[in-house]
Design a protein around this motif. Structure first.
Motif, mmCIF file in Angstrom:
data_model
loop_
_atom_site.group_PDB
_atom_site.id
_atom_site.type_symbol
_atom_site.label_atom_id
_atom_site.label_comp_id
_atom_site.label_asym_id
_atom_site.label_seq_id
_atom_site.Cartn_x
_atom_site.Cartn_y
_atom_site.Cartn_z
ATOM 1 N N SER A 169 -102.897 32.553 143.486
ATOM 2 C CA SER A 169 -104.031 32.035 142.799
ATOM 3 C C SER A 169 -103.361 30.779 142.033
ATOM 4 C CB SER A 169 -104.138 33.136 141.713
ATOM 5 O OG SER A 169 -103.026 33.453 141.072
ATOM 6 N N ALA A 170 -102.116 30.513 141.925
ATOM 7 C CA ALA A 170 -101.890 29.120 141.213
ATOM 8 C C ALA A 170 -101.930 27.777 142.218
ATOM 9 C CB ALA A 170 -100.230 29.452 140.954
ATOM 10 N N SER A 171 -101.673 28.020 143.411
ATOM 11 C CA SER A 171 -102.102 27.138 144.333
ATOM 12 C C SER A 171 -102.288 27.212 145.884
ATOM 13 C CB SER A 171 -100.837 25.943 144.259
ATOM 14 O OG SER A 171 -100.577 25.012 145.281
ATOM 15 N N SER A 172 -103.275 26.596 146.485
ATOM 16 C CA SER A 172 -103.599 27.060 148.056
ATOM 17 C C SER A 172 -102.498 26.697 148.902
ATOM 18 C CB SER A 172 -104.777 26.199 148.244
ATOM 19 O OG SER A 172 -104.704 24.905 148.211
ATOM 20 N N GLN A 173 -101.495 25.745 148.229
ATOM 21 C CA GLN A 173 -100.443 25.153 148.928
ATOM 22 C C GLN A 173 -99.663 26.287 149.343
ATOM 23 O OE1 GLN A 173 -98.763 21.801 147.173
ATOM 24 N NE2 GLN A 173 -100.453 20.510 147.389
ATOM 25 N N PHE A 174 -99.463 27.398 148.497
ATOM 26 C CA PHE A 174 -98.617 28.572 148.917
ATOM 27 C C PHE A 174 -99.054 29.059 150.225
ATOM 28 C CE2 PHE A 174 -98.034 29.687 144.057
ATOM 29 C CZ PHE A 174 -97.429 28.608 143.751
ATOM 30 N N VAL A 175 -100.291 29.219 150.573
ATOM 31 C CA VAL A 175 -100.850 29.662 151.930
ATOM 32 C C VAL A 175 -100.819 28.679 152.696
ATOM 33 C CG1 VAL A 175 -102.743 30.540 153.182
ATOM 34 C CG2 VAL A 175 -102.344 31.349 150.684
ATOM 35 N N SER A 176 -100.843 27.495 152.560
ATOM 36 C CA SER A 176 -100.719 26.378 153.698
ATOM 37 C C SER A 176 -99.415 26.119 154.009
ATOM 38 C CB SER A 176 -101.372 25.046 153.249
ATOM 39 O OG SER A 176 -102.823 24.972 153.023
ATOM 40 N N ALA A 177 -98.431 26.183 152.975
ATOM 41 C CA ALA A 177 -96.871 26.056 153.567
ATOM 42 C C ALA A 177 -96.593 27.169 154.679
ATOM 43 C CB ALA A 177 -96.243 26.042 152.140
ATOM 44 N N LEU A 178 -96.858 28.089 154.277
ATOM 45 C CA LEU A 178 -96.510 29.297 155.295
ATOM 46 C C LEU A 178 -97.429 29.257 156.597
ATOM 47 C CD1 LEU A 178 -96.312 32.194 152.816
ATOM 48 C CD2 LEU A 178 -94.529 30.980 153.594
ATOM 49 N N LEU A 179 -98.565 28.921 156.696
ATOM 50 C CA LEU A 179 -99.145 28.819 157.907
ATOM 51 C C LEU A 179 -98.701 27.695 158.665
ATOM 52 C CD1 LEU A 179 -102.859 29.348 156.733
ATOM 53 C CD2 LEU A 179 -101.342 31.060 157.445
ATOM 54 N N LEU A 180 -98.301 26.471 158.243
ATOM 55 C CA LEU A 180 -98.219 25.313 159.020
ATOM 56 C C LEU A 180 -96.649 25.607 159.601
ATOM 57 C CD1 LEU A 180 -98.910 22.733 156.062
ATOM 58 C CD2 LEU A 180 -99.670 22.725 158.279
ATOM 59 N N ALA A 181 -95.841 26.367 159.193
ATOM 60 C CA ALA A 181 -94.723 26.446 160.098
ATOM 61 C C ALA A 181 -94.610 27.886 160.696
ATOM 62 C CB ALA A 181 -93.611 26.844 158.905
ATOM 63 N N GLY A 182 -95.974 28.630 160.720
ATOM 64 C CA GLY A 182 -95.825 30.032 161.063
ATOM 65 C C GLY A 182 -95.786 30.135 162.653
ATOM 66 N N ALA A 183 -96.366 29.242 163.455
ATOM 67 C CA ALA A 183 -96.228 29.085 164.886
ATOM 68 C C ALA A 183 -94.976 29.209 165.574
ATOM 69 C CB ALA A 183 -97.110 28.096 165.512
ATOM 70 N N ARG A 184 -93.877 28.474 164.552
ATOM 71 C CA ARG A 184 -92.666 28.509 165.095
ATOM 72 C C ARG A 184 -91.620 29.932 164.739
ATOM 73 N NH1 ARG A 184 -90.306 23.731 166.080
ATOM 74 N NH2 ARG A 184 -88.487 24.986 166.859
#
Length: 427
Positions: A169-184
């Protein structure tokens, strides 16, 4: 700009007549930094075309290079050549939230220790949710229990991954950060949000779109859940769109002067939150047209703007520019849904309320927004708090009010190098 630029006061140009201009803007920082990061963990070299050359993107390029990739920033097209992350490294986050939040998850793929720090203000920006999530996913993080900069990621060469529950709820970047690396990650990543609504959802949609362009499988079919399957990240050459949020001051210039401004190359379809300017400016009374030439905004006669009532939860980064327009409008305005921007480069709500009031605005700061009523404004110093969006807001006020002096206009280099010269050339 002198080395003492942070203490200098730049006289914001006043629009004496309706401004007529056509502008080409630098590329999107949000898209460029996502593209650079994915290129660094891709299965081959990639080219990021028309990359924005700004402090934030150069910090990202430097961070990725320190991990082991090679990022050639020599021209308008940046070539990224991936390589294994094996060495110890230190990452300077500056004031770039995308560097502070997006790079630690891929640092977990390193076999070295990666230290993170940044400008003094960055030590108060929220990052704890990402660090706790990384620990849940199998990454060793040493932050002294602070949940803030400085911290270190001690990589082992791989990340187990799996399911993690966070409060974004403080930042959408928290979600994006994990998604961007997730495939690896060995098991991919399944991110579930539990908390108040996630702000700036278009930025997560941007992340999902860019991941899919790289051949990554993403399931976002359930609300508040995003799952990235493990697998390769395909190398992709990408052309970066213009930064639509950076268009805000230029389109606002048309609004306050009663002139016409066209921003070239405005995409017909985009995940950038700045695209909402089309609807928002119409609410102020502007005419808005999108065609093959770009987006054209014509302000109302004499710059007489209507007041607005807006929930900016999904487009919080536009709040400073919109608040400036509200302070110049002929009717009352209410901006809400943006409590999260208190954790941006500065507490933007407090900063806007303080600076607008100092120039005569009738403004009330609310927990999640601002209320503004018409009041005569006057000149004075507009402080920027090392925040590029605050500088943009000051220049908008200065276009309609005599004697506005913007402190540290050079902070605009975060996303728009040489902004002051470019802006002055429009008058």
């Amino acid at each position: 700009m002198s080395t003492d630029a942070a203490t200098e006061h730049w006289p914001a140009p006043r629009a004496r007549v309706p401004v007529e201009a056509t502008v080409s803007l630098p590329g999107s920082k949000s898209l460029a930094n996502r593209a650079l990061l994915l290129a660094a963990i891709a299965d081959g070299p990639s080219v990021v075309r028309r990359a924005l050359r700004s402090r934030d993107t150069l910090l990202m390029a430097s961070a990725l290079t320190s991990l082991g990739s090679h990022v050639d920033t020599g021209g308008d097209d940046w070539t990224v050549t991936p390589a294994p992350f094996t060495a110890d490294a230190d990452v300077d986050c500056g004031l770039a939230g995308t560097v502070m939040r997006f790079v630690p998850p891929i640092a977990g793929l390193s076999s070295g220790t990666v230290g993170f720090d940044g400008d003094p203000h960055m030590r108060s920006r929220p990052i704890g949710e990402v660090l706790t999530a990384l620990q849940t996913l199998g990454v060793q993080v040493d932050d002294g229990g602070r949940g803030a900069l400085p911290f270190a990621v001690r990589g082992t060469g791989s990340v187990p991954g799996g399911t993690v529950v966070i409060d974004a709820s403080a930042s959408s970047q928290f979600v994006s950060a994990l998604l961007l690396a997730g495939a690896r990650f060995e098991r991919g990543v399944d991110v579930r949000h539990d908390g108040k609504p996630v702000p700036s959802l278009p930025h997560i949609e941007m992340t999902v779109s860019v991941l899919r362009d790289h051949g990554v499988e993403v399931d976002d079919s359930e609300a508040n859940r995003w799952a990235v399957a493990p697998g390769p990240v395909r190398a992709v050459d990408r052309l970066i769109e213009p930064d639509l949020s950076n268009a805000a001051p230029f389109l606002a210039l048309a609004a306050v002067s009663g002139g016409t401004v066209t921003v070239r190359d405005w995409p017909r379809r985009t995940t950038q939150p700045g695209d909402e300017l089309r609807d928002i400016l119409q609410r102020f009374g502007c005419e808005v047209a999108l065609d093959d030439d770009g987006l054209t905004v014509t302000g109302p006669d004499g710059g007489r703007l209507q007041g607005v009532d807006l929930d900016l939860h999904d487009v919080g980064e536009l709040t400073p520019a919109i608040a400036a327009l509200c302070a110049l409008a002929e009717g009352p305005s209410h901006l809400r849904g943006v409590a999260h921007i208190r954790g941006h480069e500065t507490d933007r709500l407090a900063a806007l309320a303080t600076e607008l009031a100092a120039l005569g605005a009738d403004v009330v700061e609310r927990p999640d927004g601002l209320d503004l009523r018409p009041a005569p404004l006057h000149g004075g110093v507009w402080r920027t708090y090392a925040d590029h969006r605050m500088a943009h807001a000051g220049t908008i006020i200065g276009a309609a009010v005599d004697g506005v002096l913007v402190e540290d206009v050079a902070t605009t280099a975060k996303t728009f190098p040489d902004f002051a010269r470019f802006w002055s050339g429009l008058f």
